[in-house]
Design a protein around this motif. Structure first.
Motif, PDB file in Angstrom:
ATOM      1  N   ASN A   1     -70.981  -0.819 -38.211  1.00  0.00           N
ATOM      2  CA  ASN A   1     -71.262  -0.620 -36.790  1.00  0.00           C
ATOM      3  C   ASN A   1     -71.695   0.822 -36.503  1.00  0.00           C
ATOM      4  O   ASN A   1     -72.606   1.066 -35.705  1.00  0.00           O
ATOM      5  N   ARG A   2     -71.034   1.783 -37.174  1.00  0.00           N
ATOM      6  CA  ARG A   2     -71.416   3.184 -36.982  1.00  0.00           C
ATOM      7  C   ARG A   2     -72.821   3.446 -37.500  1.00  0.00           C
ATOM      8  O   ARG A   2     -73.605   4.150 -36.860  1.00  0.00           O
TER       9      ARG A   2
ATOM     10  N   ARG B   1     -75.187   1.263 -37.758  1.00  0.00           N
ATOM     11  CA  ARG B   1     -76.128   0.601 -36.871  1.00  0.00           C
ATOM     12  C   ARG B   1     -76.332   1.415 -35.597  1.00  0.00           C
ATOM     13  O   ARG B   1     -77.449   1.538 -35.083  1.00  0.00           O
ATOM     14  N   THR B   2     -75.234   1.996 -35.079  1.00  0.00           N
ATOM     15  CA  THR B   2     -75.325   2.817 -33.867  1.00  0.00           C
ATOM     16  C   THR B   2     -76.168   4.060 -34.117  1.00  0.00           C
ATOM     17  O   THR B   2     -77.015   4.441 -33.298  1.00  0.00           O
ATOM     18  N   ARG B   3     -75.943   4.703 -35.280  1.00  0.00           N
ATOM     19  CA  ARG B   3     -76.727   5.898 -35.603  1.00  0.00           C
ATOM     20  C   ARG B   3     -78.194   5.560 -35.792  1.00  0.00           C
ATOM     21  O   ARG B   3     -79.079   6.313 -35.350  1.00  0.00           O
TER      22      ARG B   3
END
Length: 283
Positions: free
Chosen positions: A11-12, A14-16
């Protein structure tokens, strides 16, 4: 615990990745919107400062600027100034970079640092003494004087670029030519420069583009309207009291950008060609 940690890590990432993509889109929009305004306004009969679809397509803006006084003479002056200065800069940069690249001396580093310092001088700070000098030597309001100043202003960075590219050419190739009786000048012209074609192309494009868009230098050194380049004559589209012919300005900008685009297209292959000299010195 491991699956939960792996999910949070994905998730991190993907967020970045999403944040990076959004940042790139914003940067792309900052470049695309001005270009879109130029193209759309050139075809718009009622162009203004907004980026919008044209109120009907027309070529009237191009017809209005398609004259010798507005377009052809300034473009010819620009080609003479920038083409002549670019050619002179490339030749002088190659001649200056060759000994700096091939012959070791205690003066190499101080000379290169002096060149680096010269690149940091603001052009506006030296124009007053340059103007006074040109008046004394009778070079003011002459194309050749402006070409010489263009060359002098671009030469420091051109020497840096040319030397860095020249360092990538194996010296063993020149030594073989020297053994066969070639002079250093012959090895430079017949071996080094042909092998560093992409580097010469980069220096050529860089110098030409920097000179092509320069407004201040020809505005100061040229006085006769018939000798003004397109970078100065574009100022004529800005009238008094804030009145601007936006459609004609955009059409002129399209025509004004064409030579630079054509230059890049013509040498694009050489820019991406690379050197590929690793096998040239084997055996």
């Amino acid at each position: 615990m491991a699956p939960a940690f792996s999910s949070r890590s994905r998730n991190r990432r993907r967020t970045r990745r999403l944040a990076a993509d959004m940042g790139l889109l914003v940067c792309a929009a900052a470049f695309v919107l001005p270009l879109a305004w130029v193209v759309l306004s050139a075809l718009d009969p009622r162009a203004d400062l907004r980026v919008k679809a044209p109120d009907g397509l027309t070529l009237d803006n191009f017809d209005a600027i398609w004259t010798s006084e507005i377009t052809f003479t300034p473009l010819l002056n620009s080609l003479i100034l920038c083409g002549g200065a670019t050619g002179l800069t490339v030749v002088c940069a190659a001649l200056a970079a060759y000994p700096l690249s091939r012959f070791m001396s205690r003066l190499n580093r101080p000379f290169l640092l002096t060149i680096l310092f010269a690149t940091s001088l603001p052009i506006t700070a030296i124009m007053v003494p340059v103007y006074a000098l040109f008046v004394r030597v009778d070079l003011i309001d002459t194309l050749q004087g402006t070409i010489l100043f263009f060359t002098a202003s671009q030469l420091p960075f051109a020497i840096w670029l040319m030397k860095n590219f020249m360092d990538g050419v194996p010296k063993e190739l020149e030594e073989a030519a020297w053994t066969d009786g070639a002079s250093p000048m012959q090895s430079l012209v017949r071996i080094v420069l042909p092998l560093m074609g992409p580097g010469v192309s980069v220096v050529t494009v860089f110098c030409f583009v920097m000179m092509w868009g320069n407004f201040f230098v020809p505005f100061m050194l040229l006085l006769t309207p018939d000798q003004m380049p397109a970078s100065v004559s574009i100022n004529e589209f800005f009238g008094n009291r804030g009145m601007v012919a936006y459609g004609q300005l955009a059409a002129f900008s399209v025509v004004y950008s064409t030579p630079v685009i054509l230059l890049y297209v013509l040498i694009a292959r050489r820019l991406g060609g690379g050197f590929a000299l690793g096998g040239a010195v084997k055996g």
